[in-house]
Design a protein around this motif. Structure first.
Motif, PDB file in Angstrom:
ATOM      1  N   PRO A 136      12.517  54.174   6.524  1.00 52.57           N
ATOM      2  CA  PRO A 136      11.062  54.384   6.457  1.00 52.57           C
ATOM      3  C   PRO A 136      10.626  55.117   5.180  1.00 52.57           C
ATOM      4  O   PRO A 136      10.009  56.167   5.225  1.00 52.57           O
ATOM      5  CB  PRO A 136      10.774  55.198   7.724  1.00 52.57           C
ATOM      6  CG  PRO A 136      12.038  55.943   7.980  1.00 52.57           C
ATOM      7  CD  PRO A 136      13.151  55.055   7.509  1.00 52.57           C
ATOM      8  N   VAL A 151       6.376  52.812  10.339  1.00 47.30           N
ATOM      9  CA  VAL A 151       6.756  53.816  11.335  1.00 47.30           C
ATOM     10  C   VAL A 151       6.720  53.175  12.723  1.00 47.30           C
ATOM     11  O   VAL A 151       6.125  52.120  12.919  1.00 47.30           O
ATOM     12  CB  VAL A 151       5.828  55.063  11.294  1.00 47.30           C
ATOM     13  CG1 VAL A 151       5.938  55.786   9.961  1.00 47.30           C
ATOM     14  CG2 VAL A 151       4.393  54.697  11.597  1.00 47.30           C
ATOM     15  N   GLU A 160       1.904  52.865   8.210  1.00 49.02           N
ATOM     16  CA  GLU A 160       1.211  54.138   8.056  1.00 49.02           C
ATOM     17  C   GLU A 160       0.676  54.209   6.633  1.00 49.02           C
ATOM     18  O   GLU A 160       1.424  54.034   5.675  1.00 49.02           O
ATOM     19  CB  GLU A 160       2.183  55.286   8.301  1.00 49.02           C
ATOM     20  CG  GLU A 160       1.587  56.662   8.075  1.00 49.02           C
ATOM     21  CD  GLU A 160       2.652  57.725   8.127  1.00 49.02           C
ATOM     22  OE1 GLU A 160       2.762  58.379   9.180  1.00 49.02           O
ATOM     23  OE2 GLU A 160       3.382  57.885   7.126  1.00 49.02           O
ATOM     24  N   HIS A 171      -3.266  53.847  10.733  1.00 45.33           N
ATOM     25  CA  HIS A 171      -2.198  52.957  11.157  1.00 45.33           C
ATOM     26  C   HIS A 171      -2.734  51.541  11.186  1.00 45.33           C
ATOM     27  O   HIS A 171      -3.780  51.278  11.774  1.00 45.33           O
ATOM     28  CB  HIS A 171      -1.667  53.343  12.540  1.00 45.33           C
ATOM     29  CG  HIS A 171      -0.797  54.551  12.508  1.00 45.33           C
ATOM     30  ND1 HIS A 171      -0.531  55.292  13.620  1.00 45.33           N
ATOM     31  CD2 HIS A 171      -0.138  55.164  11.481  1.00 45.33           C
ATOM     32  CE1 HIS A 171       0.262  56.299  13.295  1.00 45.33           C
ATOM     33  NE2 HIS A 171       0.503  56.246  12.005  1.00 45.33           N
TER      34      HIS A 171
END
Length: 172
Positions: A136, A151, A160, A171
């Motif tokens: 990530p 995420v 994100e 998001h």
């Protein structure tokens, strides 16, 4: 005879709407430039339908070299986002986008979930980073005051998006 492909699935369209809303908040409402959810981009002032692409989201900053021709933009946006679908050809568009001067591209792949950030370097789109659930990594835009990463979400992974200079985050 025009051939119109059907719209991608609902999740794709929801992601386009959310990404467009973020860009409108960060760029459009603040007066930094123009945001479009899907727009014709060409390298031709006339007969543009002979060579054009339509990204999912496009951002044209105030000093962008692209020119709005009403039916299409001549030249590329500063930043664009593409959400991949099955049998999608977004990666095949990279050379065209480099040719028209797009500075940065965010590709969002949903199978498997991964985002890739490309930047224009020496007239070519170069992959500068990738983010996935296994890795990530936060990808920093050089065009917009934003970072992006994949995420874990509630029903599915999410992209994100964080503003680089304040507390805002979203998001997609």
């Amino acid at each position: 005879v025009y051939v119109m492909p059907p719209m991608p699935n609902d999740e794709h369209q929801q992601m386009v709407a959310r990404l467009t809303a973020i860009m409108q908040d960060v760029v459009g409402w603040s007066g930094l430039g123009e945001v479009r959810p899907g727009v014709n981009i060409s390298d031709r002032p006339k007969n543009w339908k002979k060579n054009f692409r339509v990204p999912d989201v496009a951002v044209f900053l105030k000093d962008c070299k692209a020119v709005n021709q009403d039916t299409h933009w001549l030249g590329g946006p500063d930043w664009l986002g593409e959400i991949l679908s099955p049998d999608d050809e977004s990666r095949q568009k990279l050379d065209f986008y480099a040719k028209v001067g797009v500075r940065e591209i965010l590709l969002i792949d949903r199978d498997p979930w991964e985002i890739e950030l490309y930047q224009l370097q020496n007239e070519q789109m170069m992959l500068v980073g990738a983010s996935s659930l296994d890795r990530p990594e936060q990808l920093k835009s050089t065009v917009l005051p934003l970072t992006f990463r994949i995420v874990v979400g509630v029903a599915r992974p999410v992209v994100e998006v964080k503003h680089a200079t304040d507390e805002r985050q979203w998001h997609v």
